[in-house]
Design a protein around this motif. Sequence first.
Motif, PDB file in Angstrom:
ATOM      1  N   GLY A  37       9.388 -22.353  -5.067  1.00  8.78           N
ATOM      2  CA  GLY A  37       8.807 -23.152  -4.312  1.00  8.78           C
ATOM      3  C   GLY A  37       7.290 -23.152  -5.067  1.00  8.78           C
ATOM      4  O   GLY A  37       6.749 -22.406  -5.597  1.00  8.78           O
ATOM      5  N   ALA A  38       6.840 -24.606  -5.160  1.00  6.41           N
ATOM      6  CA  ALA A  38       5.734 -24.841  -5.889  1.00  6.41           C
ATOM      7  C   ALA A  38       4.939 -26.121  -4.675  1.00  6.41           C
ATOM      8  O   ALA A  38       4.390 -25.831  -3.858  1.00  6.41           O
ATOM      9  N   VAL A  39       5.102 -27.351  -4.998  1.00  3.29           N
ATOM     10  CA  VAL A  39       4.453 -28.320  -4.399  1.00  3.29           C
ATOM     11  C   VAL A  39       5.614 -28.354  -3.051  1.00  3.29           C
ATOM     12  O   VAL A  39       5.327 -28.754  -2.014  1.00  3.29           O
ATOM     13  N   GLY A  40       6.699 -28.200  -3.563  1.00  2.00           N
ATOM     14  CA  GLY A  40       7.918 -28.428  -2.679  1.00  2.00           C
ATOM     15  C   GLY A  40       8.228 -26.904  -2.082  1.00  2.00           C
ATOM     16  O   GLY A  40       7.564 -25.909  -2.460  1.00  2.00           O
ATOM     17  N   PRO A  41       9.066 -26.927  -0.973  1.00  2.00           N
ATOM     18  CA  PRO A  41       9.144 -25.618  -0.115  1.00  2.00           C
ATOM     19  C   PRO A  41      10.138 -24.653  -1.085  1.00  2.00           C
ATOM     20  O   PRO A  41      10.833 -25.014  -2.121  1.00  2.00           O
ATOM     21  N   ASN A  42      10.276 -23.369  -0.817  1.00  2.00           N
ATOM     22  CA  ASN A  42      10.914 -22.252  -1.338  1.00  2.00           C
ATOM     23  C   ASN A  42      12.317 -22.548  -1.087  1.00  2.00           C
ATOM     24  O   ASN A  42      12.807 -22.813   0.136  1.00  2.00           O
ATOM     25  N   ILE A  57      18.975 -34.437  -1.574  1.00  2.00           N
ATOM     26  CA  ILE A  57      18.902 -34.607  -2.731  1.00  2.00           C
ATOM     27  C   ILE A  57      19.128 -36.111  -3.434  1.00  2.00           C
ATOM     28  O   ILE A  57      18.297 -36.859  -3.865  1.00  2.00           O
ATOM     29  N   LYS A  58      20.050 -36.529  -2.851  1.00  2.00           N
ATOM     30  CA  LYS A  58      20.758 -38.012  -2.904  1.00  2.00           C
ATOM     31  C   LYS A  58      19.966 -39.037  -2.482  1.00  2.00           C
ATOM     32  O   LYS A  58      19.329 -39.904  -3.200  1.00  2.00           O
ATOM     33  N   HIS A  59      19.380 -38.993  -1.320  1.00  2.32           N
ATOM     34  CA  HIS A  59      18.595 -39.987  -0.502  1.00  2.32           C
ATOM     35  C   HIS A  59      17.034 -39.484  -0.730  1.00  2.32           C
ATOM     36  O   HIS A  59      16.347 -40.575  -0.432  1.00  2.32           O
ATOM     37  N   GLY A  60      16.711 -38.638  -0.800  1.00  2.00           N
ATOM     38  CA  GLY A  60      15.290 -38.035  -1.113  1.00  2.00           C
ATOM     39  C   GLY A  60      14.712 -37.999   0.403  1.00  2.00           C
ATOM     40  O   GLY A  60      15.224 -38.242   1.526  1.00  2.00           O
ATOM     41  N   VAL A  61      13.431 -37.656   0.427  1.00  2.00           N
ATOM     42  CA  VAL A  61      12.518 -37.666   1.533  1.00  2.00           C
ATOM     43  C   VAL A  61      11.273 -38.460   1.246  1.00  2.00           C
ATOM     44  O   VAL A  61      10.223 -37.810   0.770  1.00  2.00           O
ATOM     45  N   PRO A  62      11.120 -39.884   1.035  1.00  2.00           N
ATOM     46  CA  PRO A  62      10.021 -40.346   0.547  1.00  2.00           C
ATOM     47  C   PRO A  62       8.613 -40.216   1.325  1.00  2.00           C
ATOM     48  O   PRO A  62       7.747 -40.142   0.576  1.00  2.00           O
ATOM     49  N   GLU A  63       8.585 -39.910   2.578  1.00  2.00           N
ATOM     50  CA  GLU A  63       7.499 -39.508   3.353  1.00  2.00           C
ATOM     51  C   GLU A  63       6.923 -38.060   2.909  1.00  2.00           C
ATOM     52  O   GLU A  63       5.523 -38.048   2.820  1.00  2.00           O
ATOM     53  N   LYS A  64       7.656 -37.611   2.194  1.00  2.00           N
ATOM     54  CA  LYS A  64       7.031 -36.109   1.872  1.00  2.00           C
ATOM     55  C   LYS A  64       7.176 -36.021   0.300  1.00  2.00           C
ATOM     56  O   LYS A  64       7.002 -35.107  -0.324  1.00  2.00           O
ATOM     57  N   MET A  80       9.651 -36.691  -2.009  1.00  2.00           N
ATOM     58  CA  MET A  80      10.983 -35.953  -2.532  1.00  2.00           C
ATOM     59  C   MET A  80      11.700 -37.494  -3.012  1.00  2.00           C
ATOM     60  O   MET A  80      12.127 -38.116  -2.098  1.00  2.00           O
ATOM     61  N   VAL A  81      11.902 -37.766  -4.115  1.00  2.00           N
ATOM     62  CA  VAL A  81      12.288 -39.013  -4.509  1.00  2.00           C
ATOM     63  C   VAL A  81      13.737 -39.079  -4.376  1.00  2.00           C
ATOM     64  O   VAL A  81      14.449 -37.669  -4.249  1.00  2.00           O
ATOM     65  N   ALA A  82      14.736 -40.232  -4.225  1.00  2.00           N
ATOM     66  CA  ALA A  82      16.049 -40.271  -4.160  1.00  2.00           C
ATOM     67  C   ALA A  82      16.663 -40.216  -5.704  1.00  2.00           C
ATOM     68  O   ALA A  82      16.402 -41.164  -6.430  1.00  2.00           O
TER      69      ALA A  82
END
Length: 271
Positions: free
Chosen positions: A199-204, A223-230, A232-234
């Motif tokens: 974990g760094a910017v993202g979670p452990n 991983i495929k669709h990502g989490v744009p609001e946080k 995380m790219v798709a």
Amino acid sequence: MSDILIWALLFMSVSILVVSILVLKVIRIFIQQTLHPVTFASAEERERYIREQYTLEQAGIEAEKPEKKTIWTRILSLRPLAEEKELVMEHEFDGIAELDNPTPAWFMVLFYGTIIFAIIYLFNYHVIGWGKLQEEEYTVELQQAEEARIALLQKPGAGGANKINENNVEQSTDKAVLQAGGALFKNVCSPCHGEHGEGAVGPNLTDAYWLHGGKVKDIFKTIKHGVPEKGMVAWEKSMNGKQISDITSYILSLKGSNPAGAKAPQGKKEE
């Protein structure tokens, strides 16, 4: 001692050779002067020659030849120095006169050419719209890259990789799969999740707590669709289903590894 003697003899030999050459040159000059002696002008002859030269210069016999215009001079529209008096303008200041020397033709052609080019450019890109601006070219290149990616994925041999999705993905413990997933993880995931998933910017990713689900299908979907609001790219536009599946299996293999400097748990615990 023998080496010193050899060097001394060598130095003496070279010296004798140089002296011999100089002596031969002196003998050759002596023989030439004996057979064909050089006669020198007397004082009267030198004075007569000087007077003749002075007379010729005063009489203007050796008049200056008119300066010829070279091809380079004609191209640059340069006037010879002999015509400088004809170019002097009437007004002067502080003893400084100005020459009426027109701008070279080549410069005027270049100057008006840039004006014409600017007008054509303006109408082509900003009025008529025939040419594409940088933003439009960038959009077209992105579209071409996307089409090329889709075409690559549709090639024979790539179809099987794209058949894997979040509905049929399964965890794999195969060593080759985990190795491939680990290589991909270090390239695309480690900047945010750490080299070992700590974990760094993202979670452990090594504990039992998950923000968006810790099952194989949940991780694949994230991983495929990502989490744009946080942030995380798709990755579906950059990787095929097989690659995302390999990363998913590798992430699941990190569970319980407890790497150094692991980030605090986030999300809900899943067994």
